[in-house]
Motif scaffolding. Structure first.
Motif, mmCIF file in Angstrom:
data_model
loop_
_atom_site.group_PDB
_atom_site.id
_atom_site.type_symbol
_atom_site.label_atom_id
_atom_site.label_comp_id
_atom_site.label_asym_id
_atom_site.label_seq_id
_atom_site.Cartn_x
_atom_site.Cartn_y
_atom_site.Cartn_z
ATOM 1 N N GLY A 126 18.604 46.223 6.736
ATOM 2 C CA GLY A 126 19.414 45.577 5.708
ATOM 3 C C GLY A 126 20.858 46.037 5.762
ATOM 4 O O GLY A 126 21.788 45.232 5.625
ATOM 5 N N GLY A 127 21.053 47.331 5.994
ATOM 6 C CA GLY A 127 22.419 47.858 6.108
ATOM 7 C C GLY A 127 23.166 47.255 7.276
ATOM 8 O O GLY A 127 24.357 46.923 7.171
ATOM 9 N N ALA A 128 22.481 47.084 8.411
ATOM 10 C CA ALA A 128 23.114 46.473 9.584
ATOM 11 C C ALA A 128 23.460 45.013 9.314
ATOM 12 O O ALA A 128 24.520 44.527 9.724
ATOM 13 C CB ALA A 128 22.202 46.589 10.798
ATOM 14 N N ALA A 129 22.585 44.307 8.610
ATOM 15 C CA ALA A 129 22.856 42.902 8.285
ATOM 16 C C ALA A 129 24.055 42.778 7.348
ATOM 17 O O ALA A 129 24.909 41.904 7.532
ATOM 18 C CB ALA A 129 21.620 42.259 7.669
ATOM 19 N N ILE A 130 24.133 43.666 6.369
ATOM 20 C CA ILE A 130 25.268 43.629 5.435
ATOM 21 C C ILE A 130 26.568 43.969 6.164
ATOM 22 O O ILE A 130 27.602 43.327 5.949
ATOM 23 C CB ILE A 130 25.018 44.566 4.240
ATOM 24 N N MET A 173 16.489 48.357 -2.204
ATOM 25 C CA MET A 173 16.540 46.946 -1.910
ATOM 26 C C MET A 173 15.115 46.453 -1.658
ATOM 27 O O MET A 173 14.379 47.039 -0.890
ATOM 28 C CB MET A 173 17.388 46.738 -0.646
ATOM 29 N N ASP A 174 14.721 45.361 -2.295
ATOM 30 C CA ASP A 174 13.425 44.758 -2.035
ATOM 31 C C ASP A 174 13.511 43.897 -0.784
ATOM 32 O O ASP A 174 14.558 43.317 -0.487
ATOM 33 C CB ASP A 174 12.991 43.891 -3.218
ATOM 34 N N PHE A 175 12.395 43.791 -0.083
ATOM 35 C CA PHE A 175 12.356 43.016 1.148
ATOM 36 C C PHE A 175 11.855 41.607 0.869
ATOM 37 O O PHE A 175 10.827 41.419 0.246
ATOM 38 C CB PHE A 175 11.450 43.713 2.166
ATOM 39 N N GLU A 176 12.617 40.628 1.319
ATOM 40 C CA GLU A 176 12.229 39.218 1.277
ATOM 41 C C GLU A 176 12.286 38.728 2.712
ATOM 42 O O GLU A 176 13.376 38.631 3.276
ATOM 43 C CB GLU A 176 13.199 38.382 0.456
ATOM 44 N N GLY A 177 11.146 38.443 3.325
ATOM 45 C CA GLY A 177 11.188 38.011 4.704
ATOM 46 C C GLY A 177 9.962 37.246 5.133
ATOM 47 O O GLY A 177 8.918 37.298 4.480
ATOM 48 N N ILE A 178 10.108 36.539 6.250
ATOM 49 C CA ILE A 178 9.007 35.806 6.867
ATOM 50 C C ILE A 178 9.090 35.998 8.372
ATOM 51 O O ILE A 178 10.162 36.225 8.934
ATOM 52 C CB ILE A 178 9.046 34.301 6.538
ATOM 53 N N TYR A 179 7.942 35.902 9.016
ATOM 54 C CA TYR A 179 7.899 35.927 10.465
ATOM 55 C C TYR A 179 7.993 34.488 10.962
ATOM 56 O O TYR A 179 7.273 33.609 10.485
ATOM 57 C CB TYR A 179 6.613 36.579 10.970
ATOM 58 N N CYS A 180 8.882 34.244 11.908
ATOM 59 C CA CYS A 180 9.067 32.902 12.475
ATOM 60 C C CYS A 180 8.517 32.898 13.903
ATOM 61 O O CYS A 180 9.151 33.434 14.818
ATOM 62 C CB CYS A 180 10.543 32.517 12.474
ATOM 63 N N PHE A 181 7.338 32.322 14.057
ATOM 64 C CA PHE A 181 6.657 32.322 15.346
ATOM 65 C C PHE A 181 7.479 31.610 16.420
ATOM 66 O O PHE A 181 7.580 32.086 17.548
ATOM 67 C CB PHE A 181 5.283 31.649 15.208
ATOM 68 N N HIS A 233 11.662 50.018 7.707
ATOM 69 C CA HIS A 233 13.007 50.340 8.201
ATOM 70 C C HIS A 233 14.086 49.488 7.538
ATOM 71 O O HIS A 233 15.179 49.336 8.085
ATOM 72 C CB HIS A 233 13.058 50.155 9.719
ATOM 73 N N PHE A 234 13.781 48.974 6.344
ATOM 74 C CA PHE A 234 14.712 48.020 5.751
ATOM 75 C C PHE A 234 16.046 48.634 5.352
ATOM 76 O O PHE A 234 17.063 47.939 5.329
ATOM 77 C CB PHE A 234 14.091 47.280 4.567
ATOM 78 N N ASP A 235 16.079 49.914 5.067
ATOM 79 C CA ASP A 235 17.378 50.537 4.769
ATOM 80 C C ASP A 235 18.329 50.354 5.952
ATOM 81 O O ASP A 235 19.489 49.973 5.771
ATOM 82 C CB ASP A 235 17.227 52.016 4.435
ATOM 83 N N GLN A 236 17.834 50.602 7.163
ATOM 84 C CA GLN A 236 18.671 50.457 8.357
ATOM 85 C C GLN A 236 18.919 48.987 8.685
ATOM 86 O O GLN A 236 20.042 48.586 8.990
ATOM 87 C CB GLN A 236 18.008 51.120 9.555
#
Length: 108
Positions: free
Chosen positions: A62-66, A1-9, A57-60
């Motif tokens: 992303g898996g938790a989000a799904i 899975m590719d990561f698509e993300g931003i930090y929200c201050f 840690h996106f495997d973990q």
């Protein structure tokens, strides 16, 4: 899975996308707080550098989000420590309980 993300201050979170049904399916936006990244993944980074922690840690994550999406579709997804199977506070509780007790697996 590719990561698509931003930090929200303003919310101290990393907001990211997952695709529960693969790239052709719906795009679901979720978020994880700085505190959860520190407590669950030992992050020491701050701000935009937390994106690197999410990527590692996106495997973990992303898996938790799904999993959260599938259990509570159509509700906002903000991951907390409860979304991860290993609870870091279990060890001190067992240690305080006394010697000679065997650890029991935590129920998720």
């Amino acid at each position: 899975m590719d990561f698509e993300g931003i930090y929200c201050f303003d919310t101290a979170t990393v907001r990211f996308a997952v695709y529960p049904d693969g790239p052709g399916g719906p795009r679901v936006v979720a978020q994880i707080s700085e505190n959860t990244l520190r407590d669950e993944f030992g992050a020491r980074e701050a701000g935009d550098r937390l994106l690197d922690v999410c990527i590692r840690h996106f495997d973990q994550i992303g898996g938790a989000a799904i999993a959260r999406y599938r259990s509570r579709a159509r509700q906002p997804i903000t991951l907390t420590l409860d979304d991860f199977s290993v609870r870091r506070d279990a060890a001190p509780a067992m240690h305080q309980a006394g010697a000679g007790l065997q650890a029991q697996p935590a129920c998720a």
